[in-house]
Scaffold this active site. Sequence first.
Site, PDB file in Angstrom:
ATOM      1  N   GLU A   1      27.794  43.438  40.724  1.00 31.05           N
ATOM      2  CA  GLU A   1      28.530  42.418  41.177  1.00 31.05           C
ATOM      3  C   GLU A   1      28.826  42.300  42.593  1.00 31.05           C
ATOM      4  OE1 GLU A   1      31.925  40.484  38.635  1.00 31.05           O
ATOM      5  OE2 GLU A   1      32.908  40.745  40.628  1.00 31.05           O
TER       6      GLU A   1
ATOM      7  N   SER B   1      35.309  44.079  38.389  1.00 31.80           N
ATOM      8  CA  SER B   1      34.012  44.371  37.560  1.00 31.80           C
ATOM      9  C   SER B   1      32.848  44.775  38.486  1.00 31.80           C
ATOM     10  CB  SER B   1      33.525  43.259  36.764  1.00 31.80           C
ATOM     11  OG  SER B   1      34.595  42.671  36.016  1.00 31.80           O
TER      12      SER B   1
ATOM     13  N   ARG C   1      29.213  33.807  38.189  1.00 29.27           N
ATOM     14  CA  ARG C   1      29.087  34.756  39.240  1.00 29.27           C
ATOM     15  C   ARG C   1      28.204  34.412  40.408  1.00 29.27           C
ATOM     16  NH1 ARG C   1      33.172  35.419  36.926  1.00 29.27           N
ATOM     17  NH2 ARG C   1      34.437  37.381  36.892  1.00 29.27           N
TER      18      ARG C   1
HETATM   19  N1  EPU Z   1      35.531  46.163  26.471  1.00 28.27           N
HETATM   20  C1  EPU Z   1      35.439  47.418  26.245  1.00 28.27           C
HETATM   21  N2  EPU Z   1      35.939  48.503  26.853  1.00 28.27           N
HETATM   22  C2  EPU Z   1      36.453  48.299  28.124  1.00 28.27           C
HETATM   23  C3  EPU Z   1      36.636  47.064  28.612  1.00 28.27           C
HETATM   24  C4  EPU Z   1      36.296  46.013  27.658  1.00 28.27           C
HETATM   25  O1  EPU Z   1      34.902  47.586  25.065  1.00 28.27           O
HETATM   26  O2  EPU Z   1      36.787  49.324  28.626  1.00 28.27           O
HETATM   27  C5  EPU Z   1      35.003  45.053  25.633  1.00 28.27           C
HETATM   28  C6  EPU Z   1      36.196  44.705  24.682  1.00 28.27           C
HETATM   29  O3  EPU Z   1      35.476  44.190  23.682  1.00 28.27           O
HETATM   30  C7  EPU Z   1      36.618  43.181  25.425  1.00 28.27           C
HETATM   31  C8  EPU Z   1      35.368  42.753  26.303  1.00 28.27           C
HETATM   32  O4  EPU Z   1      34.651  44.092  26.749  1.00 28.27           O
HETATM   33  O5  EPU Z   1      37.010  42.429  24.495  1.00 28.27           O
HETATM   34  C9  EPU Z   1      35.723  42.053  27.368  1.00 28.27           C
HETATM   35  O6  EPU Z   1      36.717  42.569  28.242  1.00 28.27           O
HETATM   36  P1  EPU Z   1      37.487  41.704  29.354  1.00 28.27           P
HETATM   37  O7  EPU Z   1      38.232  40.793  28.502  1.00 28.27           O
HETATM   38  O8  EPU Z   1      38.577  42.582  29.880  1.00 28.27           O
HETATM   39  O9  EPU Z   1      36.549  40.950  29.976  1.00 28.27           O
HETATM   40  P2  EPU Z   1      35.163  41.547  31.012  1.00 28.27           P
HETATM   41  O10 EPU Z   1      34.297  40.404  30.201  1.00 28.27           O
HETATM   42  O11 EPU Z   1      35.163  42.802  30.869  1.00 28.27           O
HETATM   43  C10 EPU Z   1      35.338  39.571  32.618  1.00 28.27           C
HETATM   44  C11 EPU Z   1      35.173  39.420  34.088  1.00 28.27           C
HETATM   45  C12 EPU Z   1      36.692  39.765  34.796  1.00 28.27           C
HETATM   46  C13 EPU Z   1      37.645  38.942  34.531  1.00 28.27           C
HETATM   47  C14 EPU Z   1      37.888  39.074  32.877  1.00 28.27           C
HETATM   48  C15 EPU Z   1      38.911  38.114  32.244  1.00 28.27           C
HETATM   49  C16 EPU Z   1      33.025  39.578  34.677  1.00 28.27           C
HETATM   50  C17 EPU Z   1      32.038  40.316  35.406  1.00 28.27           C
HETATM   51  N3  EPU Z   1      34.179  40.223  34.787  1.00 28.27           N
HETATM   52  O12 EPU Z   1      35.681  40.625  32.474  1.00 28.27           O
HETATM   53  O13 EPU Z   1      36.505  39.604  36.268  1.00 28.27           O
HETATM   54  O14 EPU Z   1      39.119  39.349  35.086  1.00 28.27           O
HETATM   55  O15 EPU Z   1      36.645  38.839  32.309  1.00 28.27           O
HETATM   56  O16 EPU Z   1      38.485  37.032  32.348  1.00 28.27           O
HETATM   57  O17 EPU Z   1      32.724  38.474  34.350  1.00 28.27           O
HETATM   58  C18 EPU Z   1      35.598  40.696  38.273  1.00 28.27           C
HETATM   59  O18 EPU Z   1      34.544  39.916  38.130  1.00 28.27           O
HETATM   60  O19 EPU Z   1      35.638  41.509  39.252  1.00 28.27           O
HETATM   61  C19 EPU Z   1      36.697  40.434  37.202  1.00 28.27           C
HETATM   62  C20 EPU Z   1      37.551  41.587  37.096  1.00 28.27           C
END
Ligand code: EPU
Length: 362
Positions: A354, A250, A173
Amino acid sequence: MPFDEVSELLAATGARVRNSVRLAELTTLRVGGPATVAECATTDALVATVRTLDTAGIPVLLLAGGSNLLISDAGFGGVVVRIATDDMRIDADRVVADAGANWDAVVAATVEAGLGGLECLSGIPGSAGATPVQNVGAYGVEVAQLLRRVRLLDRASGEERWVEPDELGFGYRTSVLKHSDRPVVLGVEFALRSDGSSAPLRYRELYQALGAEEGRSRPAAEVRATVLRLRAGKGMVLDSGDHDTWSAGSFFTNPVVPSDREAEVRAAIAEHVGDITVPVYPAADGVKFSAGWLIERAGFAKGFPGPQAPARLSTKHTLALTNRGSATAADLVELARTVRDGVAERFGIRLEPEPVTVGVTL
Ligand code: EPU
């Protein structure tokens, strides 16, 4: 500078200049006070406008898709340059897009043309030119992996040139473009997979949803459809009727904890949560924890602080701060501080925002 003077100054640039535009109308968080906006529909107009404003010493805020911005309720005192260029060309395995081209339209066009590589980045709001700035990534793919060149205007020298990825300092990022106002992205070029297969599938949630094995490829169109479905389930695809999507995606990056602090963080998690199944991912200088997971386990459930609040966590994903319709930038800042401070207190990890903030500090 009074509006009439800005208008006169920019008369020859080709920009369309408008007075007192509510920036809330131009951002996906739908907050932000008024500003003078110079809309540039061509790259020539964009370059001329930025050069003219810089020469006159007028502060510039560049805005394209508005999906990664938190702008103050007071608006912006200089001129907002709206990047509204939208040309896109596909030639063999390459796609070249103007900075202002809608990102998802670019991804869709490449998949329809039988090119693979960008499908995991489907459904991301914002513009093509914004993607290298913070090395946009999702579902195991980052733009830096496919980017061939970025066309930049150097505001200090006035020079325009194509720049190779190795000059751009990409990381999770981030890139050199994120921390400097000096370069303006004018266009991007990606090299794609001409057999129409997806990038190798690396994200567990995605390859499981596809019934595929890790590291394998699938047809890009199939992967795109699945990514869109997964994102929509998390409120991460824009839908004006769904307040869970009135967000900047995010709001915090996933924190990278240096290896020598990992045990300490895991101990804090075990002590407070009693759950040690915290998701972690490998990162360059340590391990990346999941911010959404930490937020939820720090006591901020989906929808926090409750149905009456104008600014709430998304009811579908704790990492998105959302505007329920009447939120101000101040409401969102307050919510962001509460969440950040709560996570720091409980787990000793400071979450970093972010989105780019304008006129507000967290
Ligand atoms: N989780 C929770 N509660 C929630 C949401 C998530 O506990 O309400 C936990 C779960 O354990 C889940 C883990 O967080 O398995 C990861 O969640 P997710 O797969 O949604 O991925 P993320 O790490 O939260 C990142 C990116 C997103 C991208 C997704 C999918 C960042 C900051 N965010 O989210 O990017 O779409 O992976 O690859 O790296 C963005 O940057 O704006 C964005 C949406």
